[in-house]
Design an enzyme around this catalytic site. Structure first.
Site, PDB file in Angstrom:
ATOM      1  N   ASN A 109     -21.632  -9.835 -15.567  1.00 34.27           N
ATOM      2  CA  ASN A 109     -20.903  -9.813 -16.825  1.00 34.27           C
ATOM      3  C   ASN A 109     -19.588  -9.054 -16.459  1.00 34.27           C
ATOM      4  O   ASN A 109     -18.393  -9.595 -16.937  1.00 34.27           O
ATOM      5  CB  ASN A 109     -21.737  -9.372 -18.045  1.00 34.27           C
ATOM      6  CG  ASN A 109     -20.968  -9.300 -19.015  1.00 34.27           C
ATOM      7  OD1 ASN A 109     -20.798 -10.352 -19.901  1.00 34.27           O
ATOM      8  ND2 ASN A 109     -20.620  -8.108 -19.678  1.00 34.27           N
TER       9      ASN A 109
ATOM     10  N   LYS B 225     -10.918  -6.487  -4.945  1.00 32.42           N
ATOM     11  CA  LYS B 225     -12.216  -6.626  -4.334  1.00 32.42           C
ATOM     12  C   LYS B 225     -13.404  -6.176  -5.269  1.00 32.42           C
ATOM     13  O   LYS B 225     -14.131  -5.257  -5.323  1.00 32.42           O
ATOM     14  CB  LYS B 225     -12.179  -5.479  -3.300  1.00 32.42           C
ATOM     15  CG  LYS B 225     -11.038  -5.828  -2.129  1.00 32.42           C
ATOM     16  CD  LYS B 225     -11.715  -5.177  -0.997  1.00 32.42           C
ATOM     17  CE  LYS B 225     -10.574  -5.637   0.272  1.00 32.42           C
ATOM     18  NZ  LYS B 225      -9.209  -4.975   0.017  1.00 32.42           N
TER      19      LYS B 225
ATOM     20  N   LYS C 124       0.863  -8.157  -2.064  1.00 33.21           N
ATOM     21  CA  LYS C 124      -0.386  -7.794  -2.541  1.00 33.21           C
ATOM     22  C   LYS C 124      -0.358  -6.318  -3.047  1.00 33.21           C
ATOM     23  O   LYS C 124       0.169  -5.485  -2.579  1.00 33.21           O
ATOM     24  CB  LYS C 124      -1.246  -7.544  -1.349  1.00 33.21           C
ATOM     25  CG  LYS C 124      -2.574  -7.502  -1.565  1.00 33.21           C
ATOM     26  CD  LYS C 124      -3.555  -7.690  -0.456  1.00 33.21           C
ATOM     27  CE  LYS C 124      -3.770  -6.315   0.281  1.00 33.21           C
ATOM     28  NZ  LYS C 124      -4.571  -5.406   0.240  1.00 33.21           N
TER      29      LYS C 124
ATOM     30  N   THR D 176     -12.228  -6.124   7.405  1.00 40.83           N
ATOM     31  CA  THR D 176     -11.671  -6.297   8.932  1.00 40.83           C
ATOM     32  C   THR D 176     -11.654  -4.685   9.533  1.00 40.83           C
ATOM     33  O   THR D 176     -11.580  -4.725  11.075  1.00 40.83           O
ATOM     34  CB  THR D 176     -10.272  -6.529   9.186  1.00 40.83           C
ATOM     35  OG1 THR D 176      -9.509  -5.806   8.169  1.00 40.83           O
ATOM     36  CG2 THR D 176     -10.165  -8.009   8.662  1.00 40.83           C
TER      37      THR D 176
ATOM     38  N   ASP E 156      -5.411  -7.403  -5.290  1.00 41.58           N
ATOM     39  CA  ASP E 156      -6.370  -7.387  -4.561  1.00 41.58           C
ATOM     40  C   ASP E 156      -7.468  -6.200  -4.833  1.00 41.58           C
ATOM     41  O   ASP E 156      -7.410  -4.903  -4.768  1.00 41.58           O
ATOM     42  CB  ASP E 156      -5.963  -6.696  -2.902  1.00 41.58           C
ATOM     43  CG  ASP E 156      -7.213  -6.517  -2.199  1.00 41.58           C
ATOM     44  OD1 ASP E 156      -8.280  -6.995  -2.178  1.00 41.58           O
ATOM     45  OD2 ASP E 156      -6.932  -5.701  -0.802  1.00 41.58           O
TER      46      ASP E 156
ATOM     47  N   ASP F 186       0.812  -1.070   0.051  1.00 42.13           N
ATOM     48  CA  ASP F 186       0.089  -0.092   0.128  1.00 42.13           C
ATOM     49  C   ASP F 186       0.813   1.336   0.017  1.00 42.13           C
ATOM     50  O   ASP F 186       1.279   1.747   0.971  1.00 42.13           O
ATOM     51  CB  ASP F 186      -0.890  -0.023   1.080  1.00 42.13           C
ATOM     52  CG  ASP F 186      -1.926  -1.135   0.844  1.00 42.13           C
ATOM     53  OD1 ASP F 186      -2.316  -1.474   0.031  1.00 42.13           O
ATOM     54  OD2 ASP F 186      -2.481  -1.580   2.354  1.00 42.13           O
TER      55      ASP F 186
ATOM     56  N   ASP G  49     -19.603  -6.267  -8.963  1.00 40.34           N
ATOM     57  CA  ASP G  49     -20.363  -5.596 -10.100  1.00 40.34           C
ATOM     58  C   ASP G  49     -21.373  -6.595 -10.585  1.00 40.34           C
ATOM     59  O   ASP G  49     -21.661  -7.476 -10.004  1.00 40.34           O
ATOM     60  CB  ASP G  49     -19.158  -5.118 -11.187  1.00 40.34           C
ATOM     61  CG  ASP G  49     -19.809  -3.889 -11.809  1.00 40.34           C
ATOM     62  OD1 ASP G  49     -20.977  -3.619 -12.246  1.00 40.34           O
ATOM     63  OD2 ASP G  49     -18.993  -2.997 -11.930  1.00 40.34           O
TER      64      ASP G  49
ATOM     65  N   GLY H 286       0.244  -4.926   6.140  1.00 30.97           N
ATOM     66  CA  GLY H 286       0.578  -3.371   5.577  1.00 30.97           C
ATOM     67  C   GLY H 286       1.612  -2.531   6.445  1.00 30.97           C
ATOM     68  O   GLY H 286       2.690  -2.767   6.365  1.00 30.97           O
ATOM     69  N   ARG H 287       0.677  -1.674   7.043  1.00 30.84           N
ATOM     70  CA  ARG H 287       1.491  -0.502   7.591  1.00 30.84           C
ATOM     71  C   ARG H 287       2.540  -1.097   8.658  1.00 30.84           C
ATOM     72  O   ARG H 287       3.265  -0.291   8.609  1.00 30.84           O
ATOM     73  CB  ARG H 287       0.285   0.348   8.388  1.00 30.84           C
ATOM     74  CG  ARG H 287      -0.430   1.012   7.205  1.00 30.84           C
ATOM     75  CD  ARG H 287      -1.626   1.662   7.523  1.00 30.84           C
ATOM     76  NE  ARG H 287      -2.541   0.789   7.781  1.00 30.84           N
ATOM     77  CZ  ARG H 287      -3.961   1.102   8.145  1.00 30.84           C
ATOM     78  NH1 ARG H 287      -4.214   2.218   8.331  1.00 30.84           N
ATOM     79  NH2 ARG H 287      -4.827   0.241   8.114  1.00 30.84           N
TER      80      ARG H 287
HETATM   81  O1  LIG Z   1      -8.724  -7.909   0.970  1.00 26.44           O
HETATM   82  C1  LIG Z   1      -7.916  -7.303   1.818  1.00 26.44           C
HETATM   83  O2  LIG Z   1      -6.756  -7.827   1.664  1.00 26.44           O
HETATM   84  C2  LIG Z   1      -8.287  -6.929   2.924  1.00 26.44           C
HETATM   85  C3  LIG Z   1      -9.629  -7.207   3.405  1.00 26.44           C
HETATM   86  C4  LIG Z   1     -10.230  -6.746   4.669  1.00 26.44           C
HETATM   87  O3  LIG Z   1     -11.122  -7.188   5.165  1.00 26.44           O
HETATM   88  N1  LIG Z   1      -9.251  -5.992   5.580  1.00 26.44           N
HETATM   89  C5  LIG Z   1      -8.065  -5.398   5.120  1.00 26.44           C
HETATM   90  O4  LIG Z   1      -7.484  -4.717   5.696  1.00 26.44           O
HETATM   91  N2  LIG Z   1      -7.741  -5.903   3.710  1.00 26.44           N
HETATM   92  C6  LIG Z   1      -6.201  -5.466   3.093  1.00 26.44           C
HETATM   93  O5  LIG Z   1      -5.173  -5.793   3.821  1.00 26.44           O
HETATM   94  C7  LIG Z   1      -4.494  -4.629   3.960  1.00 26.44           C
HETATM   95  C8  LIG Z   1      -4.181  -4.533   5.763  1.00 26.44           C
HETATM   96  O6  LIG Z   1      -3.324  -3.402   5.707  1.00 26.44           O
HETATM   97  P1  LIG Z   1      -2.724  -2.928   6.899  1.00 26.44           P
HETATM   98  O7  LIG Z   1      -3.952  -2.566   8.044  1.00 26.44           O
HETATM   99  O8  LIG Z   1      -2.198  -1.490   6.755  1.00 26.44           O
HETATM  100  O9  LIG Z   1      -2.022  -4.281   7.650  1.00 26.44           O
HETATM  101  C9  LIG Z   1      -4.592  -3.323   3.245  1.00 26.44           C
HETATM  102  O10 LIG Z   1      -4.162  -3.484   2.066  1.00 26.44           O
HETATM  103  C10 LIG Z   1      -6.363  -3.856   3.243  1.00 26.44           C
HETATM  104  O11 LIG Z   1      -6.891  -3.340   1.913  1.00 26.44           O
END
Ligand SMILES: O=C(O)c1cc(=O)[nH]c(=O)n1[C@@H]1O[C@H](COP(=O)(O)O)[C@@H](O)[C@H]1O
Length: 230
Positions: A73, A67, A38, A119, A65, A16, A70, A209-210
Site C-alpha cells: 500500500n 528506490k 537523476k 552495483t 531515484d 548526488d 515497503d 555520478g562522481r
Molecule cells: O538506482 C541507481 O541509480 C543505482 C543503482 C545501483 O545498483 N547502483 C548505483 O550506483 N545507483 C546509483 O547510481 C549512482 C552512481 O554514482 P557514481 O558511483 O558516483 O557514478 C548513484 O547515484 C547511485 O545511487
C-alpha cells in the site's frame, strides 16, 4: 529529447550533491552535453524533489531515484504521489510485491525501473545479506520476475546487461550505474564497466555520478562519455 538516436540521451547524470544551488550550477556547466538527470536520496532530501518539476519544464528528463521498498500500500501510494512530479523514471527495489504495487500506482508517462542487485554488491556482500545465490544469478532471477510482472526497465550493472537483455527481450530498458571511464576511481562500486563496454553490452542508459560531479570540467567528461555511447 526528440531524437532517440542522439547518444546524449543515453547518459543519466546523477545529481548526488548537497543542495539545489549546487545541482543547478552543475546543470548549467554541463549545458547541452546531457539531457537526463537523476535525483536520489542526497539531493531529494535537501529540496531536490521540487527541482524535478522545474527541470522537466525546461525539457530535461528526470529520473527520481527513490528506490522504494515497503508494504504494497505504501509503495503504491508513494508511486502515485511521485507520478505528478514530472519525472520520467522512478526506481523501486526488485521485490515482486513491491514491483506489483508500483505498477498499480504508476501514472501516465512514468516508467518504473526495478533495481536488481546494487552495483556496490559482490557475491560476498550478497551472502552476508543472506542470499544463497551469486549476484549474477540473483540479477537474472529478479530480471525475469520484473519482466513477467511488467516493469518498464531494470537497473543492473553493465556486466549483467547482455544476459539481462536475453531474459527481458528488447522492449524493456536496461539502465546501468557502476560506470567508470578508464582510469577513474571505482570508489564503493564493485561491479564496474567503462561506458564503451556498457554500450557494447546493449544498455539503454548509463548512470554516472562522481566521475562527472567531481570533475574539474564536468561538461568535458560528460561529452567524452557520450562519445563512447554513440
Ligand atoms: O538506482 C541507481 O541509480 C543505482 C543503482 C545501483 O545498483 N547502483 C548505483 O550506483 N545507483 C546509483 O547510481 C549512482 C552512481 O554514482 P557514481 O558511483 O558516483 O557514478 C548513484 O547515484 C547511485 O545511487
Amino acid at each position: 529529447m526528440t531524437d532517440p538516436a542522439d547518444p546524449r540521451h543515453r547518459l543519466i547524470v546523477a545529481l548526488d550533491l548537497p543542495g539545489v544551488p549546487e545541482a543547478e550550477a552543475l546543470i548549467d556547466r554541463i549545458g547541452d552535453a546531457a539531457t537526463v538527470y537523476k535525483i536520489g536520496y542526497q539531493l531529494g532530501y535537501a529540496g531536490g524533489l521540487a527541482l524535478a518539476e522545474r527541470l522537466a519544464a525546461r525539457g530535461l528528463k528526470v529520473f527520481l531515484d527513490l528506490k522504494l521498498h515497503d508494504i504494497g500500500n505504501t509503495v503504491e501510494e508513494g508511486v502515485r504521489a511521485a507520478s505528478g512530479s514530472g519525472a520520467t523514471f522512478l526506481t523501486v527495489h526488485a521485490y515482486p510485491q513491491t514491483m506489483r504495487a508500483a505498477l498499480r500506482g504508476r501514472g501516465a508517462g512514468l516508467k518504473i525501473l526495478a533495481v536488481t542487485v546494487l552495483t556496490s554488491y559482490d557475491d560476498a556482500d550478497a551472502a552476508e545479506a543472506g542470499y544463497a545465490l551469486p549476484v549474477a544469478e540473483l540479477v537474472a532471477r529478479r530480471a525475469a520476475q520484473a519482466a513477467e510482472i511488467g516493469l518498464d526497465g531494470l537497473v543492473c550493472s553493465a556486466a549483467e546487461a547482455a544476459s539481462v537483455r536475453r531474459i527481458v527481450g528488447p522492449g524493456r530498458l536496461i539502465v546501468t550505474p557502476g560506470i567508470r571511464p578508464a582510469g577513474a576511481e571505482a570508489g564503493d562500486q564493485k561491479r564496474v564497466m567503462t561506458p564503451a563496454a556498457a554500450r557494447t553490452a546493449g544498455i539503454d542508459h548509463v548512470v554516472v555520478g562522481r566521475p562527472i560531479t567531481g570533475a574539474a570540467d564536468p561538461r568535458a567528461v560528460a561529452q567524452a562519455i557520450v562519445a563512447d555511447l554513440a
